[in-house]
Design a protein around this motif. Structure first.
Motif, PDB file in Angstrom:
ATOM      1  N   THR A   1      57.415  67.461  35.202  1.00  9.80           N
ATOM      2  CA  THR A   1      57.180  66.296  34.345  1.00  9.80           C
ATOM      3  C   THR A   1      56.841  65.071  35.186  1.00  9.80           C
ATOM      4  O   THR A   1      55.993  64.256  34.800  1.00  9.80           O
ATOM      5  N   ALA A   2      57.482  64.942  36.335  1.00 12.50           N
ATOM      6  CA  ALA A   2      57.146  63.840  37.235  1.00 12.50           C
ATOM      7  C   ALA A   2      55.684  63.935  37.662  1.00 12.50           C
ATOM      8  O   ALA A   2      54.973  62.924  37.738  1.00 12.50           O
TER       9      ALA A   2
ATOM     10  N   LEU B   1      59.237  62.747  28.152  1.00 15.66           N
ATOM     11  CA  LEU B   1      60.507  62.793  28.874  1.00 15.66           C
ATOM     12  C   LEU B   1      61.660  63.189  27.957  1.00 15.66           C
ATOM     13  O   LEU B   1      62.542  63.962  28.349  1.00 15.66           O
TER      14      LEU B   1
ATOM     15  N   ARG C   1      67.667  65.114  32.398  1.00 18.04           N
ATOM     16  CA  ARG C   1      66.221  65.291  32.590  1.00 18.04           C
ATOM     17  C   ARG C   1      65.565  63.988  33.050  1.00 18.04           C
ATOM     18  O   ARG C   1      64.728  63.997  33.955  1.00 18.04           O
TER      19      ARG C   1
ATOM     20  N   THR D   1      63.787  63.583  36.676  1.00 17.52           N
ATOM     21  CA  THR D   1      62.378  63.189  36.712  1.00 17.52           C
ATOM     22  C   THR D   1      62.211  61.874  37.455  1.00 17.52           C
ATOM     23  O   THR D   1      61.284  61.722  38.262  1.00 17.52           O
TER      24      THR D   1
END
Length: 282
Positions: A33-34, A196, A213, A217
């Motif tokens: 996700t990052a 996110l 999370r 992230t």
């Protein structure tokens, strides 16, 4: 009769990624996700994704989008020439309608090689970080070979090989210069916060999971991207993030290769099954 261009394309599809493969581990998925946020921080990429309403859009079909995204990474890092060629063809069909309307404030086109190079650079940095979290800093000739093989993230799209900076140090200068071009408007930021919070799954999830999370992230993002996201970050967040990564790195080093690569080998098997059965990749 094959053309020189087709021969060169096949040669690039068949690039040996034995060095790059050493970066295939669970950190690729943990930091996924990052990496998406990195990519969308470049305004044309961000607007192209946020404004997309086609069948491949995350909020339209999250299962498909996640499968095809991780499938692309699996094919580039672990796949062969024919699989890369097939995935590029499928990606091209998916990207064909993705272009900004006339007069858009931020123009974009999915086939723009410069945008593909930025996406490829983000994916490469993700692979590099995954390697270094487990094995330590890249150095010497292996660092250059790992980097050279990383061009596959772009050449499996439409990025010409000559667009990939010649050396790892050249890439660092290119990357640093492009970091100065990043910005994020409220619309893109709101979209990424929805990602996110896993809102694309369409159901409520435990608050501790979402907090974890976001913290993970945020750690993988780094300071500049956290600032773009207007994400708070404390010393305690950093300590927890570092502790988790030390433990995860130790686990990765202890795992046999088959288990370490499992987050990519599973989607690669799915790609191969689809190709063998003549089913669409996307």
């Amino acid at each position: 009769m094959t053309t020189l261009k087709a021969e060169r394309r096949h040669e690039l599809d068949g690039i040996d990624t034995a060095a790059l493969r050493e970066g295939a581990n669970w950190f690729i998925q943990l930091a996924g996700t990052a990496n998406v946020i990195w990519q969308l921080s470049y305004p044309p990429v961000g607007h192209g994704v946020v404004e997309s309403t086609g069948p491949g859009a995350l909020f339209h079909d999250p299962r498909r989008r996640m499968r095809t995204t991780i499938g692309y990474i699996a094919v580039t890092m672990l796949g062969g020439a024919d699989e890369r060629a097939a995935y590029r063809a499928a990606t091209n069909r998916s990207h064909a309608p993705v272009a900004s309307p006339p007069g858009a404030r931020v123009p974009y086109r999915a086939f723009d090689p410069a945008l593909q190079q930025w996406v490829a650079a983000c994916l490469y940095r993700g692979a590099e970080h995954a390697y270094e979290r487990v094995h330590g800093p890249l150095a010497g000739p292996f660092r250059e070979e790992f980097y050279r093989q990383g061009m596959v993230f772009g050449t499996t799209l439409q990025m010409p090989a000559e667009a990939w900076p010649a050396t790892r140090d050249d890439f660092e200068a290119w990357w640093s210069e492009h970091l100065t071009r990043l910005e994020m408007d409220d619309r893109t930021r709101a979209y990424l916060w929805r990602v996110l919070r896993l809102e694309y799954l369409g159901r409520d999830l435990p608050a501790p999971l979402i907090r974890w999370r976001i913290r993970m992230t945020g750690g993988y993002l780094g300071p500049q991207f956290r600032e773009l996201m207007r994400m708070t970050w404390t010393d305690d967040d950093q300590r927890r993030f570092d502790r988790f990564n030390r433990r995860m790195a130790a686990v990765q080093r202890a795992l046999p290769r088959a288990l370490r690569e499992a987050p990519l080998t599973r989607p690669l098997r799915d790609v191969r099954k689809r190709l063998a059965a003549g089913r669409p990749l996307f």
